[in-house]
Design a protein around this motif. Structure first.
Motif, mmCIF file in Angstrom:
data_model
loop_
_atom_site.group_PDB
_atom_site.id
_atom_site.type_symbol
_atom_site.label_atom_id
_atom_site.label_comp_id
_atom_site.label_asym_id
_atom_site.label_seq_id
_atom_site.Cartn_x
_atom_site.Cartn_y
_atom_site.Cartn_z
ATOM 1 N N THR A 179 0.661 -1.058 0.186
ATOM 2 C CA THR A 179 0.176 0.146 0.167
ATOM 3 C C THR A 179 0.556 1.625 -0.041
ATOM 4 N N SER A 180 2.204 1.066 0.985
ATOM 5 C CA SER A 180 2.958 2.511 1.180
ATOM 6 C C SER A 180 3.381 2.625 -0.683
ATOM 7 N N GLY A 181 3.851 0.954 -1.487
ATOM 8 C CA GLY A 181 4.415 1.594 -2.405
ATOM 9 C C GLY A 181 3.624 2.097 -3.264
ATOM 10 N N PHE A 182 2.689 1.216 -2.940
ATOM 11 C CA PHE A 182 1.273 1.762 -4.646
ATOM 12 C C PHE A 182 1.298 4.078 -4.254
ATOM 13 N N LEU A 183 1.283 4.380 -3.194
ATOM 14 C CA LEU A 183 0.758 5.230 -3.322
ATOM 15 C C LEU A 183 1.929 6.194 -4.000
ATOM 16 N N MET A 184 3.106 5.823 -3.287
ATOM 17 C CA MET A 184 4.044 6.668 -3.372
ATOM 18 C C MET A 184 3.957 5.940 -5.066
ATOM 19 N N GLN A 185 3.795 5.698 -5.784
ATOM 20 C CA GLN A 185 3.841 4.823 -7.331
ATOM 21 C C GLN A 185 2.999 6.322 -8.001
ATOM 22 N N GLU A 186 2.037 5.492 -7.436
ATOM 23 C CA GLU A 186 0.628 6.635 -7.877
ATOM 24 C C GLU A 186 1.151 8.671 -8.175
ATOM 25 N N TYR A 187 1.732 8.612 -6.305
ATOM 26 C CA TYR A 187 1.551 9.780 -6.272
ATOM 27 C C TYR A 187 2.512 10.889 -7.187
ATOM 28 N N PHE A 188 3.895 9.892 -7.224
ATOM 29 C CA PHE A 188 4.904 10.371 -8.127
ATOM 30 C C PHE A 188 4.990 10.320 -9.619
ATOM 31 N N GLN A 189 3.929 8.951 -9.585
ATOM 32 C CA GLN A 189 4.119 8.736 -11.341
ATOM 33 C C GLN A 189 4.793 8.423 -12.094
ATOM 34 N N ASN A 190 6.016 7.115 -10.986
ATOM 35 C CA ASN A 190 6.511 6.669 -11.388
ATOM 36 C C ASN A 190 6.829 5.373 -10.845
ATOM 37 N N PRO A 191 6.614 4.314 -11.695
ATOM 38 C CA PRO A 191 6.454 2.830 -11.411
ATOM 39 C C PRO A 191 7.724 2.186 -10.259
ATOM 40 N N LEU A 192 9.109 3.223 -10.508
ATOM 41 C CA LEU A 192 10.121 2.603 -9.883
ATOM 42 C C LEU A 192 10.284 3.004 -8.190
ATOM 43 N N ALA A 193 8.982 4.106 -7.754
ATOM 44 C CA ALA A 193 8.785 4.761 -6.520
ATOM 45 C C ALA A 193 8.514 3.763 -5.653
ATOM 46 N N GLY A 194 9.232 4.006 -4.622
ATOM 47 C CA GLY A 194 8.976 3.038 -3.615
ATOM 48 C C GLY A 194 9.566 3.374 -2.142
ATOM 49 N N PRO A 195 9.081 2.507 -0.669
ATOM 50 C CA PRO A 195 9.229 3.625 0.244
ATOM 51 C C PRO A 195 11.277 2.849 0.652
ATOM 52 N N ASP A 196 11.690 1.722 -0.432
ATOM 53 C CA ASP A 196 12.590 1.527 -0.278
ATOM 54 C C ASP A 196 13.960 1.962 -0.926
ATOM 55 N N ILE A 197 13.200 2.240 -2.101
ATOM 56 C CA ILE A 197 13.979 3.056 -3.644
ATOM 57 C C ILE A 197 13.908 4.218 -3.455
ATOM 58 N N LEU A 198 13.299 5.162 -2.656
ATOM 59 C CA LEU A 198 13.341 6.555 -2.255
ATOM 60 C C LEU A 198 13.966 6.273 -0.797
ATOM 61 N N GLY A 199 14.536 5.541 -0.449
ATOM 62 C CA GLY A 199 15.516 5.977 0.734
ATOM 63 C C GLY A 199 14.961 5.644 2.154
#
Length: 323
Positions: A65-85
């Motif tokens: 869910t955390s990754g889903f929210l970040m990917q939809e907000y940033f419009q980037n399929p590689l966004a995620g809680p671990d990739i973004l630090g």
């Protein structure tokens, strides 16, 4: 809801129940059904396994869910809680707590709460920094590079803390970083459940604005979407969901990226409500499967998630490059 979505959910629920039953029967000892419901010689082992299944279900709900929210907000399929630090900074906050809390007399029932609060505070600070940086970068893909730099810096600080740490503190941090799901107690699960519930509430509030945001900033504003409020909701939800799991299970890497990717492959990516539900079901199924693998092989949970996640992300990058 379409019939296809209902069938997908039904199949996933059946698979989750099946893997949960296998998980309860995975371990050094074979248990009877009575061990889970009555007092017996193996009832404590049965409780540990029940706790293991419960925490895997919570992790499967929270991280995707955390990754889903970040990917939809940033419009980037590689966004995620671990990739973004976010996961790295949460780990750094936990490391500071573990390495320095031995100097203070903290009641045992408060230790888990402080552990969780330290992880949430670290991830919240980073999310605020990320969102402020997103206004300065025209291309939001630069945030991925920024996240890698933050992860590297946090990793360097953790290594420095480990170098100067006392033996017991170092051992505690290493055990925590392995993702030992068998060590989570029922009281910790209660605390984790509350944090996850709050994070899911913020997520629920953010889905409708995210639908408008996906159509473009100008169009979202014309629909009455409060973009600043959406930022706050994303910050709160992503930080609570990812950091709470990191606090109790250690850094579970890449799940927040690959589960939303699989969800978009099997169902319409524009249906965000359905995507959120699929993310939670797929996440629970995947975490239960990883837990079974960890018990069978005695390999740490975060190692298994990395071994599985890294090839998937590489395939995603190759697919995007061809596109």
């Amino acid at each position: 809801m379409s019939n296809k979505f209902k069938i997908l959910c039904f199949l996933l629920i059946i698979a989750i129940i099946f893997t949960a039953i296998i998980n309860l029967n995975t371990g050094f000892l074979s248990l009877n059904i009575s061990d889970f419901f009555t007092e017996s010689l193996n009832s404590q082992i049965a409780e540990i396994r029940v706790n293991r299944v419960l925490v895997m279900l919570l992790a499967g709900i929270s991280i995707p869910t955390s990754g889903f929210l970040m990917q939809e907000y940033f419009q980037n399929p590689l966004a995620g809680p671990d990739i973004l630090g976010i996961t790295s900074v949460a780990s750094l906050s936990v490391a500071f707590y573990i390495f320095f809390s031995h100097d203070f007399l903290i009641p045992e029932f408060l230790q888990n709460s402080f552990l969780s609060l330290s992880a949430i505070a670290g991830s919240l600070v980073l999310m605020l920094v990320l969102l402020s940086m997103s206004n300065k970068f025209q291309d939001k893909s630069y945030l991925i590079i920024f996240g890698f730099l933050v992860s590297a810096f946090a990793g360097a600080l953790v290594s420095l803390l480990q170098f100067y740490a006392e033996n017991q503190s170092l051992k505690n941090y290493i055990l925590w970083s392995f993702g030992a799901n068998n060590m989570v107690t029922r009281n910790q699960i209660y605390v984790l459940s509350v944090l996850v519930f709050i994070g899911l509430f913020f997520c629920f509030r953010s889905i409708k604005p995210l639908i408008g945001n996906s159509l473009g900033t100008s169009y979202a504003q014309s629909l009455g979407v409060n973009l600043n409020q959406l930022k706050i909701l994303i910050i709160a939800a992503s930080s609570l969901l990812s950091a709470s799991i990191t606090a109790f299970l250690g850094p579970i890497l890449f799940i927040g990226i690959i589960v939303p990717h699989f969800s978009r492959l099997i169902y319409n990516p524009s249906k965000l409500w359905q995507q959120w539900i699929l993310n939670m079901f797929l996440g629970m199924l995947m975490m239960l499967a990883f837990s079974i693998t960890a018990e069978k092989t005695q390999i740490p949970l975060n190692v298994i998630s990395s071994v599985f996640g890294i090839p998937v992300i590489l395939l995603m990058l190759l697919k995007q490059n061809k596109a």
